[in-house]
Write an enzyme that holds these catalytic residues in place. Structure first.
Site, PDB file in Angstrom:
ATOM      1  CB  SER A 159      -0.963  -0.039   1.196  1.00  0.00           C
ATOM      2  OG  SER A 159      -1.993   0.889   1.037  1.00  0.00           O
ATOM      3  CG  ASP A 281      -6.857  -3.374  -3.900  1.00  0.00           C
ATOM      4  OD1 ASP A 281      -7.698  -2.755  -3.241  1.00  0.00           O
ATOM      5  OD2 ASP A 281      -5.635  -3.131  -3.844  1.00  0.00           O
ATOM      6  CG  HIS A 309      -5.575  -2.467  -0.157  1.00  0.00           C
ATOM      7  ND1 HIS A 309      -5.045  -1.949  -1.316  1.00  0.00           N
ATOM      8  CD2 HIS A 309      -5.011  -1.757   0.864  1.00  0.00           C
ATOM      9  CE1 HIS A 309      -4.220  -0.954  -1.027  1.00  0.00           C
ATOM     10  NE2 HIS A 309      -4.170  -0.826   0.286  1.00  0.00           N
TER      11      HIS A 309
END
Length: 341
Positions: A159, A281, A309
């Protein structure tokens, strides 16, 4: 007033594993936690989180922007291997506990594995609050690497941690052998308009970010079929570091600094890179995975089906396997070359 960062769920997402969630949330034995962790760690039920929390320690890291060393939180490896160390970063406003499921798999495979808290997040001692902007986060991580890791590493960033990894690899290429970017948040223009908020409004925003209802709501949005008790427990894991008295000041400092904007740095990355992406995601489109693959000079992409995610939380076995294979592929090539003679 306050926009939720795309990578916020990195601190709160529960893991998908085969079988029921009772395998990692339920009755637990006594653990001895480091005294510097918030006392609320005792209330966490998740076995993986509890186990990794006992391993967290603080190491003194000297930095140029502070007269005093920063007691910096991380999980150190139990073994030292001849292969490159694997260093795990975390996502936005998260901690090394994000790696609670994948870390033990990497360690069991014999990899020298570090899980490091990025300055301003996690469990470091920031009572004498330093600046927590991009430059100081980079400097702090570099000094930690220089003091303790000391060898080119396989740097793993999920991320927003992918933006941290790219920024670091471009500025300190000597410290990085390879990159692994997981559901990378690398195309956001920093903190955007949040950087221009009046300070009072910025504090109101970060206190909302800390709140149990908001984090629990993100958990509910991120997954289906998760019991309320499991979601609540994982919410408490994700916000544990927010209970330090300096957390809000560090969060506001990062917000008004403008945050990470690394889109122009991507093509400057000269390291071999593995891109891992969850096919489902809902936070960052996998179309951006394709774009990132095209823009990186030397990259491979692997998608994980039935995964959102945070693959390292949802599919730790798959992620550990991909990281291990990526780290060892050069060794395989050397063996193949030798076998031809």
């Amino acid at each position: 007033m306050f926009a939720l960062p795309a990578s916020f769920a990195s601190a709160t997402m529960p893991m998908k594993r085969s079988g029921s969630s009772s395998k990692h949330v339920g009755v637990f034995s006594a653990h001895e936690f480091p005294s510097f962790l918030p006392k609320q760690v005792e209330n966490i039920k998740d076995t993986f989180a509890r186990n990794l929390a006992t391993r967290i320690e603080r190491l003194p890291v000297p930095v140029r922007f502070s007269e005093n060393s920063i007691m910096s939180s991380c999980v150190r490896p139990l073994i030292k291997s001849k292969t490159s160390p694997v260093v795990l970063l975390h996502g936005f406003d998260s901690s090394c506990l994000e790696w609670r499921c994948t870390y033990p798999l990497l360690e069991e495979a014999g990899l020298e594995t570090w899980a490091v808290d990025i300055l301003g997040w996690g469990f470091s001692d920031l009572e004498r609050l330093p600046p927590c902007d991009v430059a100081t986060k980079r400097e702090h991580f570099y000094q930690l690497w220089k003091s303790y890791i000391k060898r080119p590493m396989i740097l793993v960033g999920p991320s927003l941690g992918a933006a941290v990894a790219i920024d670091f690899a471009v500025n300190h290429p000597e410290a990085v052998e390879k990159l692994v970017l997981i559901d990378a948040s690398v195309y956001a223009e920093g903190t955007g308009d949040l950087a221009n908020l009046p300070r009072l409004a910025a504090y109101a925003g970060v206190y909302l970010l800390k709140s149990i209802p908001l984090r629990l709501y993100v958990n509910v949005l991120a997954f289906t079929g998760i019991s309320f008790s499991t979601s609540l427990d994982w919410t408490n894991v994700g916000r544990l570091h927010c209970l330090y008295p300096w957390w809000a000041d560090a969060a506001v400092g990062f917000m008004i600094s403008g945050g990470y904007n690394v889109s122009t740095q991507i093509e400057k990355v000269k390291k071999k890179t593995l891109i891992i992406w969850g096919e489902d995601d809902q936070i960052i489109s996998n179309k951006l995975a394709v774009r990132l693959h095209c823009e990186l000079p030397d990259a491979t992409i692997r998608q994980i089906p039935d995964c959102g995610h945070l693959p390292h939380v949802e599919r730790p076995n798959s992620v550990a396997k991909l990281i291990m294979e990526f780290g060892q592929e050069d060794c395989y090539k050397e063996i193949e070359c030798v076998s031809q003679y």
